[in-house]
Structure formats: C-alpha cells, structure tokens
Design an enzyme around this catalytic site. Structure first.
Site, PDB file in Angstrom:
ATOM      1  N   HIS A  61       0.851   5.220   1.129  1.00  0.00           N
ATOM      2  CA  HIS A  61       0.190   6.233   1.963  1.00  0.00           C
ATOM      3  C   HIS A  61       0.263   7.596   1.279  1.00  0.00           C
ATOM      4  CE1 HIS A  61       0.157   4.041   5.947  1.00  0.00           C
ATOM      5  NE2 HIS A  61       1.156   3.390   5.392  1.00  0.00           N
ATOM      6  N   HIS A  94       0.833  -1.209   0.000  1.00  0.00           N
ATOM      7  CA  HIS A  94       0.000   0.000   0.000  1.00  0.00           C
ATOM      8  C   HIS A  94       0.864   1.253   0.000  1.00  0.00           C
ATOM      9  CE1 HIS A  94       0.603  -1.354   4.152  1.00  0.00           C
ATOM     10  NE2 HIS A  94       0.655  -0.074   4.485  1.00  0.00           N
TER      11      HIS A  94
HETATM   12  P1  5GP Z   1       1.588   0.327   7.434  1.00  0.00           P
HETATM   13  O1  5GP Z   1       1.855   0.474   8.901  1.00  0.00           O
HETATM   14  O2  5GP Z   1       1.577  -1.150   7.043  1.00  0.00           O
HETATM   15  O3  5GP Z   1       2.455   1.144   6.542  1.00  0.00           O
HETATM   16  O4  5GP Z   1       0.125   0.896   7.215  1.00  0.00           O
HETATM   17  C1  5GP Z   1      -1.030   0.191   7.493  1.00  0.00           C
HETATM   18  C2  5GP Z   1      -2.121   1.179   7.677  1.00  0.00           C
HETATM   19  O5  5GP Z   1      -3.361   0.495   7.603  1.00  0.00           O
HETATM   20  C3  5GP Z   1      -2.110   1.888   9.037  1.00  0.00           C
HETATM   21  O6  5GP Z   1      -1.865   3.272   8.839  1.00  0.00           O
HETATM   22  C4  5GP Z   1      -3.469   1.597   9.619  1.00  0.00           C
HETATM   23  O7  5GP Z   1      -4.074   2.730  10.228  1.00  0.00           O
HETATM   24  C5  5GP Z   1      -4.280   1.146   8.421  1.00  0.00           C
HETATM   25  N1  5GP Z   1      -5.306   0.193   8.756  1.00  0.00           N
HETATM   26  C6  5GP Z   1      -5.170  -0.939   9.487  1.00  0.00           C
HETATM   27  N2  5GP Z   1      -6.338  -1.588   9.569  1.00  0.00           N
HETATM   28  C7  5GP Z   1      -7.231  -0.865   8.853  1.00  0.00           C
HETATM   29  C8  5GP Z   1      -8.624  -1.032   8.554  1.00  0.00           C
HETATM   30  O8  5GP Z   1      -9.272  -1.986   8.960  1.00  0.00           O
HETATM   31  N3  5GP Z   1      -9.203  -0.082   7.788  1.00  0.00           N
HETATM   32  C9  5GP Z   1      -8.511   0.991   7.303  1.00  0.00           C
HETATM   33  N4  5GP Z   1      -9.186   1.863   6.566  1.00  0.00           N
HETATM   34  N5  5GP Z   1      -7.205   1.184   7.570  1.00  0.00           N
HETATM   35  C10 5GP Z   1      -6.575   0.267   8.332  1.00  0.00           C
END
Ligand code: 5GP
Ligand code: ZN
Length: 145
Positions: free
Chosen positions: A106, A104
């Site tokens: 951001h 993903h």
């Molecule tokens: P990472 O930490 O892997 O770069 O980002 C994962 C992101 O996914 C986090 O910023 C977190 O807030 C988001 N996230 C986790 N679970 C969910 C969810 O169930 N729904 C949404 N919309 N975002 C989520």
C-alpha cells in the site's frame, strides 16, 4: 499455492483485466492500481503479476522487481498531489489486517493530521533490556539464509 487460490484471486483477475481497475503502471512483472477504498486520495497498490500470497511466500527475486517501483510510484504520487508524506505498508495474515491474499504494497499519501488515515505504533521500549534485545536479534539472525 493451488490453482483454485489463483483463479479465485481478485488481484489476479485485475491483472488479467477480468475486473476493471484504475491502472497506474504495468510492466511484465508488476501491476499498480488505485485501491478501491482510497484511504487517502491517491492510495495505490503495487502487486507482483505472479500470485504469491504474502511476504512469507514472496520470492526475493520477485520482491526485487516489485520493490524497485515503490520509490518511483511514490514520487509520481507526490508530484501529482503534493502530499506532505506517505505511509507504505503491507499486511500479512488476517490477524495483521490482510484481506486480499495476493501480496501487495500500500502507498498511502498523507495530507495532514486530519486526513483519513489512522495508524499507531505502541512502543514498549522500557519492557526490554539490552540483553533481551540482543537475544531477540540473535534468534532472528541465526535463521537468515
Ligand atoms: P489488505 O487489507 O489485504 O492489506 O488490502 C487489500 C486492499 O484491496 C483493500 O485496501 C481493499 O480496498 C482493496 N481492494 C479489494 N478489492 C478490490 C478491488 O476489487 N479493486 C481494487 N482496486 N481494490 C480492491
Ligand atoms: Zn492472485
């Protein structure tokens, strides 16, 4: 990737509508939705519909379909909320801050020095000679295929 990885993946469930999300955009290849955490208002995630866990597994063809939406959605956020700027980032591996193992991107709009995003590069410019930089670049270059 195992079937278990995909069936337990929270983002695959969001794509399928099994978990609700605030959708921003969808087509046959990509899905974009608000990050639950809203690090700043409008914080959006763009994901491929296929489950690929990180940048080291992301196929270039999938990446091309995904990345072309980044400027389009960035401008949509800009028009909607008028941020001053935007940080676009992607965490790969737990060490690097990844918590959901479905690739993903951001998009984090920035509203000013006192907004709720914090991030810092720590430069080590003087720790390397030009020769060292050249050797590092060559080591990477020879692995590109
Ligand atoms: P990472 O930490 O892997 O770069 O980002 C994962 C992101 O996914 C986090 O910023 C977190 O807030 C988001 N996230 C986790 N679970 C969910 C969810 O169930 N729904 C949404 N919309 N975002 C989520
Ligand atoms: Zn997934």
């Amino acid at each position: 990737m195992t079937m278990a990885e995909e069936s337990n993946c929270i983002f695959c469930k969001i794509i399928k509508g099994e978990i609700p999300s605030a959708k921003v955009y969808e087509d046959e290849d990509v899905f974009a939705f608000l990050d639950l955490s809203q690090v700043t208002m409008g914080h959006t995630l763009i994901i491929p519909k296929v489950h690929q866990k990180d940048i080291f597994h992301l196929e270039p063809e999938i990446a091309a379909k995904l990345f072309k939406h980044v400027p389009v959605i960035a401008r949509a956020i800009q028009e909607a909320f008028h941020p001053v700027g935007m940080n676009i980032l992607n965490n790969n591996s737990e060490l690097a801050g990844q918590s959901v193992f479905h690739y993903h991107i951001h998009l984090i709009p920035r509203y000013g020095n006192t907004d709720t995003f914090s991030f810092s590069f720590q430069p080590h410019t003087d720790d390397y000679s030009n020769e060292q930089r050249s050797k590092i670049a060559a080591a990477i270059a020879e692995k590109i295929r």
